[in-house]
Design a protein around this motif. Structure first.
Motif, PDB file in Angstrom:
ATOM      1  N   ARG A   1      53.836  12.862  49.434  1.00 13.90           N
ATOM      2  CA  ARG A   1      53.003  11.659  49.593  1.00 13.90           C
ATOM      3  C   ARG A   1      53.049  11.085  50.999  1.00 13.90           C
ATOM      4  NH1 ARG A   1      49.191  11.074  46.377  1.00 13.90           N
ATOM      5  NH2 ARG A   1      49.575   9.402  44.979  1.00 13.90           N
ATOM      6  N   SER A   2      54.112  11.397  51.771  1.00 15.11           N
ATOM      7  CA  SER A   2      54.226  10.824  53.111  1.00 15.11           C
ATOM      8  C   SER A   2      55.096  11.704  53.999  1.00 15.11           C
ATOM      9  CB  SER A   2      54.813   9.411  53.040  1.00 15.11           C
ATOM     10  OG  SER A   2      56.123   9.442  52.513  1.00 15.11           O
ATOM     11  N   ALA A   3      55.093  11.361  55.287  1.00 12.75           N
ATOM     12  CA  ALA A   3      55.937  12.042  56.266  1.00 12.75           C
ATOM     13  C   ALA A   3      56.713  10.981  57.040  1.00 12.75           C
ATOM     14  CB  ALA A   3      55.089  12.867  57.220  1.00 12.75           C
ATOM     15  N   ARG A   4      57.903  11.356  57.462  1.00  5.08           N
ATOM     16  CA  ARG A   4      58.686  10.501  58.359  1.00  5.08           C
ATOM     17  C   ARG A   4      59.158  11.400  59.490  1.00  5.08           C
ATOM     18  NH1 ARG A   4      61.822   7.849  54.897  1.00  5.08           N
ATOM     19  NH2 ARG A   4      63.720   9.024  55.208  1.00  5.08           N
ATOM     20  N   PHE A   5      59.212  10.838  60.686  1.00  3.12           N
ATOM     21  CA  PHE A   5      59.495  11.631  61.873  1.00  3.12           C
ATOM     22  C   PHE A   5      60.849  11.261  62.456  1.00  3.12           C
ATOM     23  CE2 PHE A   5      55.014  11.232  61.150  1.00  3.12           C
ATOM     24  CZ  PHE A   5      54.642  12.556  61.120  1.00  3.12           C
TER      25      PHE A   5
ATOM     26  N   THR B   1      58.749  12.263  50.539  1.00  3.41           N
ATOM     27  CA  THR B   1      58.624  12.118  51.987  1.00  3.41           C
ATOM     28  C   THR B   1      59.228  13.320  52.699  1.00  3.41           C
ATOM     29  OG1 THR B   1      58.746   9.723  51.771  1.00  3.41           O
ATOM     30  CG2 THR B   1      59.134  10.640  53.954  1.00  3.41           C
ATOM     31  N   ILE B   2      58.406  13.993  53.499  1.00  9.33           N
ATOM     32  CA  ILE B   2      58.860  15.152  54.272  1.00  9.33           C
ATOM     33  C   ILE B   2      59.350  14.677  55.635  1.00  9.33           C
ATOM     34  CG2 ILE B   2      58.157  17.350  55.316  1.00  9.33           C
ATOM     35  CD1 ILE B   2      58.078  17.336  52.241  1.00  9.33           C
ATOM     36  N   LEU B   3      60.511  15.125  56.046  1.00  7.52           N
ATOM     37  CA  LEU B   3      61.041  14.815  57.370  1.00  7.52           C
ATOM     38  C   LEU B   3      60.606  15.890  58.349  1.00  7.52           C
ATOM     39  CD1 LEU B   3      64.672  13.705  56.412  1.00  7.52           C
ATOM     40  CD2 LEU B   3      62.675  12.255  56.872  1.00  7.52           C
ATOM     41  N   LEU B   4      59.955  15.445  59.429  1.00 11.82           N
ATOM     42  CA  LEU B   4      59.447  16.341  60.472  1.00 11.82           C
ATOM     43  C   LEU B   4      59.930  15.850  61.828  1.00 11.82           C
ATOM     44  CD1 LEU B   4      55.731  16.486  59.267  1.00 11.82           C
ATOM     45  CD2 LEU B   4      57.423  18.313  59.023  1.00 11.82           C
ATOM     46  N   GLY B   5      59.940  16.761  62.798  1.00 13.80           N
ATOM     47  CA  GLY B   5      60.266  16.382  64.166  1.00 13.80           C
ATOM     48  C   GLY B   5      59.231  15.419  64.720  1.00 13.80           C
ATOM     49  N   SER B   6      59.662  14.524  65.599  1.00 15.73           N
ATOM     50  CA  SER B   6      58.767  13.490  66.127  1.00 15.73           C
ATOM     51  C   SER B   6      57.589  14.071  66.901  1.00 15.73           C
ATOM     52  CB  SER B   6      59.556  12.514  67.001  1.00 15.73           C
ATOM     53  OG  SER B   6      60.162  13.201  68.079  1.00 15.73           O
ATOM     54  N   GLY B   7      57.687  15.286  67.374  1.00 20.83           N
ATOM     55  CA  GLY B   7      56.583  15.915  68.099  1.00 20.83           C
ATOM     56  C   GLY B   7      55.344  16.147  67.252  1.00 20.83           C
TER      57      GLY B   7
ATOM     58  N   VAL C   1      51.531   9.499  58.980  1.00 19.55           N
ATOM     59  CA  VAL C   1      52.587   9.225  58.009  1.00 19.55           C
ATOM     60  C   VAL C   1      52.100   9.241  56.567  1.00 19.55           C
ATOM     61  CG1 VAL C   1      53.998   7.929  59.628  1.00 19.55           C
ATOM     62  CG2 VAL C   1      52.297   6.731  58.250  1.00 19.55           C
ATOM     63  N   GLY C   2      50.797   9.267  56.346  1.00 21.76           N
ATOM     64  CA  GLY C   2      50.258   9.246  55.000  1.00 21.76           C
ATOM     65  C   GLY C   2      49.733   7.859  54.683  1.00 21.76           C
ATOM     66  N   PRO C   3      49.461   7.523  53.462  1.00 17.48           N
ATOM     67  CA  PRO C   3      49.773   8.348  52.297  1.00 17.48           C
ATOM     68  C   PRO C   3      48.846   9.553  52.180  1.00 17.48           C
ATOM     69  CG  PRO C   3      48.567   6.409  51.610  1.00 17.48           C
ATOM     70  CD  PRO C   3      48.799   6.276  53.089  1.00 17.48           C
TER      71      PRO C   3
END
Length: 132
Positions: free
Chosen positions: A12-16, A38-44, A51-53
């Motif tokens: 549903r969302s991403a966090r960097f 929430t998927i954690l991804l690199g800030s790049g 970020v979604g939703p």
């Protein structure tokens, strides 16, 4: 195991995060529900994903081979697909024939940002050496 996550799902969302230390801290503090949503991804990747939703929906496997994986999606909006395969730059992704970037999710797995029209996602392993 009632807390086990599916092999592939729509988040549903991403966090960097900035770097491995922040990633480890976020993962250590997370519970199964937050890891599912929430998927954690690199800030790049923040500029290209947002970020979604993101839309929910269904994901099913239509083929699973060592060098080729096919998924079918049912969703009603832009989505963030998670697949628990080990990240490697030699995997390629196409959604309905259009190349899509595979991002390292949680530093180790796959995440692909998909348009609302995506229905068929194909991953192919294409290393720079010949497979037997």
């Amino acid at each position: 195991n009632k807390t086990a996550l599916p092999r592939a799902f729509l988040a549903r969302s991403a966090r960097f995060v900035d770097g491995e230390q922040q990633l480890r801290g976020e993962m250590a503090a997370a519970d199964a529900r937050s890891l599912r949503e929430t998927i954690l991804l690199g800030s790049g990747f923040s500029g290209s994903v947002g970020v979604g939703p993101f839309a929910g929906g269904r994901v099913s496997f239509s083929a699973y081979h060592p060098d080729r994986i096919e998924l079918l999606l049912e969703t009603d909006g832009p989505s963030l697909l998670f697949v628990s395969n080990s990240f490697s730059p030699f995997w390629q992704c196409e959604a309905d024939g259009v190349r899509r970037e595979i991002m390292p999710a949680f530093g180790a797995f796959w995440a692909v940002h998909l348009p609302s029209s995506a229905r068929r996602v194909v991953f192919r392993y294409a290393p720079p050496y010949k497979l037997f």
